[in-house]
Structure formats: structure tokens, C-alpha cells
Scaffold this motif. Structure first.
Motif, PDB file in Angstrom:
ATOM      1  N   LYS A  57      44.355  47.794  39.801  1.00 22.93           N
ATOM      2  CA  LYS A  57      45.017  46.843  38.898  1.00 22.93           C
ATOM      3  C   LYS A  57      45.355  45.551  39.630  1.00 22.93           C
ATOM      4  O   LYS A  57      45.167  44.451  39.094  1.00 22.93           O
ATOM      5  N   VAL A  60      42.149  43.488  40.123  1.00 14.50           N
ATOM      6  CA  VAL A  60      41.720  42.866  38.867  1.00 14.50           C
ATOM      7  C   VAL A  60      42.616  41.691  38.513  1.00 14.50           C
ATOM      8  O   VAL A  60      42.134  40.630  38.101  1.00 14.50           O
ATOM      9  N   ASN A  61      43.924  41.838  38.670  1.00 12.77           N
ATOM     10  CA  ASN A  61      44.840  40.731  38.388  1.00 12.77           C
ATOM     11  C   ASN A  61      44.587  39.552  39.316  1.00 12.77           C
ATOM     12  O   ASN A  61      44.649  38.400  38.888  1.00 12.77           O
ATOM     13  N   CYS A  64      41.419  37.764  38.116  1.00 14.65           N
ATOM     14  CA  CYS A  64      41.708  36.956  36.916  1.00 14.65           C
ATOM     15  C   CYS A  64      42.439  35.678  37.296  1.00 14.65           C
ATOM     16  O   CYS A  64      42.147  34.603  36.763  1.00 14.65           O
ATOM     17  N   TRP A  65      43.406  35.770  38.192  1.00 18.88           N
ATOM     18  CA  TRP A  65      44.151  34.592  38.624  1.00 18.88           C
ATOM     19  C   TRP A  65      43.248  33.620  39.369  1.00 18.88           C
ATOM     20  O   TRP A  65      43.322  32.411  39.164  1.00 18.88           O
ATOM     21  N   SER A  67      40.025  33.260  39.083  1.00 13.49           N
ATOM     22  CA  SER A  67      38.929  32.725  38.282  1.00 13.49           C
ATOM     23  C   SER A  67      39.349  31.508  37.476  1.00 13.49           C
ATOM     24  O   SER A  67      38.491  30.742  37.034  1.00 13.49           O
ATOM     25  N   GLU A  68      40.641  31.304  37.241  1.00 17.43           N
ATOM     26  CA  GLU A  68      41.107  30.150  36.477  1.00 17.43           C
ATOM     27  C   GLU A  68      42.157  29.393  37.277  1.00 17.43           C
ATOM     28  O   GLU A  68      43.354  29.551  37.055  1.00 17.43           O
ATOM     29  N   HIS A  71      44.800  27.226  35.212  1.00 14.12           N
ATOM     30  CA  HIS A  71      45.505  27.906  34.126  1.00 14.12           C
ATOM     31  C   HIS A  71      46.921  27.366  33.939  1.00 14.12           C
ATOM     32  O   HIS A  71      47.332  27.048  32.815  1.00 14.12           O
TER      33      HIS A  71
END
Length: 115
Positions: A57, A60-61, A64-65, A67-68, A71
Motif C-alpha cells: 500500500k 502504491v501511494n 501515485c504521489w 506520478s502527479e 497535484h
């Protein structure tokens, strides 16, 4: 699932040397060893138990952070734009009421014409 789903293959599946079983990978065999092979690889400062699912987890978090990168700036700009729209709507509402209040509250009396 690719991080922590590796394990012992079911009965009837032979695994060649250098391959590992993963039920989520097409064909079931993958050459990459399981990256999260056991619990306790990371020490968390807040005392969170270090399990394979928790580490997966976290990875994955992080992805995600990463990749952008824009944000936070995008969310802040959206908040500013929505605030400006709300202020503009309030100003237009006040202007509309003050401009048309004389016409909306006007009383028109009709009298019989005297001839």
C-alpha cells in the motif's frame, strides 16, 4: 498484487529454476523474485505493523504521489478559482437586487380617465 502475491505454486504446476510463481501474472510464472518477500522489512515511526500488504500500500501511494507532481498546485488553483466564482456570484446578486429593486417594488395605480 504483483508485489506480494508470490507464494508456493499449487499442486501440478512445476516451476523451473530462476522462476517464481505469481497467480496474477499471465502464465503464473515470473522471473522477478518477490520484492516484498517477508514482513518486517521497514520500521515505521508510528508503530504501524510492517506487513506485506502495508508495504505494498505504501509503494502504491508513493507511485501515485510521484506520478502527479503538480497535484497540490492544481488543487490550490482550483480552490482559488472556485472562491473567485463564489465572490463574483455574490457581487452580481447584490448588484442585481440593488439595480432592479425599484422596478420590482413599484406600485402602478390605474385610474379611470376623466373626460
Amino acid at each position: 498484487a504483483l508485489f506480494w502475491a508470490s507464494g508456493a505454486p499449487p499442486a501440478g504446476i512445476s516451476v523451473r529454476a530462476g522462476l517464481y510463481y505469481n497467480p496474477y501474472y499471465p502464465g503464473g510464472l515470473i522471473a522477478m523474485p518477490p520484492p516484498l518477500h517477508s514482513d518486517g522489512l521497514v520500521d515505521y515511526e508510528d508503530g504501524t505493523p510492517c506487513t506485506k500488504s502495508q508495504m505494498a500500500k505504501d509503494v502504491v501511494n508513493f507511485l501515485c504521489w510521484a506520478s502527479e507532481p503538480a497535484h497540490d498546485e492544481r488543487k490550490l488553483m482550483g480552490l482559488k478559482a472556485m472562491s473567485a466564482c463564489m465572490v463574483g456570484t455574490a457581487i452580481c446578486g447584490v448588484w442585481y437586487r440593488s439595480m432592479w429593486i425599484g422596478y420590482k417594488t413599484r406600485r402602478i395605480d390605474f385610474t379611470k380617465a376623466v373626460m
